[in-house]
Motif scaffolding. Structure first.
Motif, mmCIF file in Angstrom:
data_model
loop_
_atom_site.group_PDB
_atom_site.id
_atom_site.type_symbol
_atom_site.label_atom_id
_atom_site.label_comp_id
_atom_site.label_asym_id
_atom_site.label_seq_id
_atom_site.Cartn_x
_atom_site.Cartn_y
_atom_site.Cartn_z
ATOM 1 N N GLY A 196 0.641 3.835 3.652
ATOM 2 C CA GLY A 196 -0.322 3.766 4.742
ATOM 3 C C GLY A 196 -1.682 3.316 4.254
ATOM 4 O O GLY A 196 -2.461 4.114 3.724
ATOM 5 N N GLY A 197 -1.968 2.011 4.364
ATOM 6 C CA GLY A 197 -3.274 1.498 3.986
ATOM 7 C C GLY A 197 -3.322 0.820 2.625
ATOM 8 O O GLY A 197 -4.411 0.501 2.144
ATOM 9 N N PHE A 198 -2.173 0.543 2.003
ATOM 10 C CA PHE A 198 -2.166 -0.041 0.667
ATOM 11 C C PHE A 198 -1.742 -1.509 0.689
ATOM 12 O O PHE A 198 -0.814 -1.875 1.404
ATOM 13 N N PHE A 199 -2.423 -2.310 -0.122
ATOM 14 C CA PHE A 199 -2.089 -3.725 -0.170
ATOM 15 C C PHE A 199 -2.512 -4.398 -1.468
ATOM 16 O O PHE A 199 -2.214 -5.578 -1.685
ATOM 17 N N ASP A 200 -3.218 -3.674 -2.360
ATOM 18 C CA ASP A 200 -3.710 -4.316 -3.588
ATOM 19 C C ASP A 200 -3.777 -3.326 -4.734
ATOM 20 O O ASP A 200 -3.426 -2.144 -4.596
ATOM 21 N N GLY A 201 -4.264 -3.837 -5.897
ATOM 22 C CA GLY A 201 -4.340 -3.007 -7.086
ATOM 23 C C GLY A 201 -5.350 -1.896 -6.989
ATOM 24 O O GLY A 201 -5.183 -0.828 -7.595
ATOM 25 N N ARG A 202 -6.440 -2.122 -6.260
ATOM 26 C CA ARG A 202 -7.439 -1.062 -6.084
ATOM 27 C C ARG A 202 -6.827 0.149 -5.398
ATOM 28 O O ARG A 202 -7.078 1.305 -5.774
#
Length: 349
Positions: free
Chosen positions: A169-175
């Motif tokens: 929920g809300g993840f898409f990158d390395g950060r």
């Protein structure tokens, strides 16, 4: 990057591609697995025979571990579990909590059991029943979702259970991966980000709608099936929200009949599954009939490319995704960015 998730499942990177109906097919799952992440095959819309074929197709494309998502309340759940065991699938994931009996059967066969939950108490329950890990989806996630944000729900669950926790929920990158690890997670699960790859079989016109969306174009509605459902706001969604209940129920009955034929379920099995869903989610009978809309409305968009006649489940991250990398490119990018973020932390000491 080794974590409790990579050790448990045998994948190289602590990333999970979720089991999205009509989206997570053999091509996407095998591409994810070959990239070193955990691909999850969505099986709820398949017959048991098609499930076996799909598993074998994934195995023909990759030697890496992968998983299959199951409906724990399906009338043929036991048959599907046996297919997984017979075909040597590494991971079984569930959208609803599986029974202790199903968990025990899978674990006895060496299958890793990973349910998805949206509340702390549900995580505690499946952990007590023997689940090996748990995926925790916050309100930002696409599809059916809860009301608690990932940043609040994740630390609650991490503190409550002693099994690996995967954040969704809300993840898409390395950060985001590094942030989840800082909270105590063993990795992150992503749906929308993997949907928007070149390996996804979703039609180009549908992907274009996702890429054009802003954060405010992703809405939470109960108009489609009576449950909180996060998706792209479209004219169809607006029309459903404005339509009368009687008209919506007539559409739902028609879609239920179409889904029965497509899934291979008998009317008895369909009614059984509906009663299980009604009990698990405390639905009224009108809501249950509305829930029959979902599989066919999703198929209209995700398979047929009908953005005007289907719904497009989406996490809020759809509003910040701007490209269509391959799964290999995506995973490599995320892991490189995560290492860069961690290096900046080390350098700042």
């Amino acid at each position: 990057m080794e974590t409790a998730l990579t050790r448990l499942t045998g994948v190289r990177h602590p990333l999970v591609q979720t089991g999205m109906g009509w989206v997570s097919g053999p091509r996407l799952v095998s591409a994810t697995a070959n990239a070193g992440a955990l691909g999850i095959l969505a099986s709820a819309t398949m017959t048991t025979d098609r499930l076996r074929e799909a598993i074998r197709e994934v195995k023909s494309r990759t030697e890496a571990p992968f998983g299959v998502n199951l409906r724990a309340d399906a009338a043929d759940a036991g048959d599907r579990v046996r297919v997984l065991v017979e075909e040597g699938v590494r991971v079984a994931s569930f959208a609803l909590a599986p029974s202790p009996g199903l968990i025990a059967e899978l674990k006895e066969a060496g299958v890793v059991v990973v349910p998805t939950v949206g509340a702390r108490r549900h995580a505690e329950k499946v952990a007590a029943w023997g689940a090996d890990a748990v995926i925790v989806q916050g309100a930002e996630g696409g599809g059916h979702t809860g009301a608690v944000a990932t940043t609040v729900l994740l630390p609650q669950v991490v503190d409550a259970v002693r099994i690996p926790v995967v954040a969704a929920g809300g993840f898409f990158d390395g950060r985001g991966l590094v942030a989840a690890l800082a909270y105590g997670a063993a990795g992150v699960a992503m749906g929308t980000r993997f949907l928007l790859t070149s390996d996804s079989t979703v039609p180009d016109a549908v992907k274009a709608r996702y890429l054009a969306a802003t954060v405010t174009d992703v809405t939470l509605t109960t108009a489609v099936d009576g449950l909180p459902h996060r998706m792209l706001r479209t004219d169809l969604v607006a029309a459903l929200e404005g339509s009368g209940r009687t008209r919506a129920l007539l559409h739902a009955v028609r879609h239920a009949s179409a889904f029965r034929k497509l899934s291979g379920l008998t009317w008895r099995q369909l009614i059984h599954d509906g009663l299980a869903t009604k009990h698990a989610k405390n639905l009224t009978w009108p809501q249950l009939l509305l829930a029959a809309n979902t599989p066919m409305l999703l198929k209209s968009a995700m398979v047929d490319g009908r953005t005007d006649a289907g719904v497009m489940a989406a996490g809020q991250v759809a509003g910040v995704i701007e490209d269509l990398p391959s799964c290999a490119e995506l995973v490599d990018r995320i892991m490189k960015e995560a290492e860069e973020v961690r290096e900046r932390f080390r350098s700042a000491r």
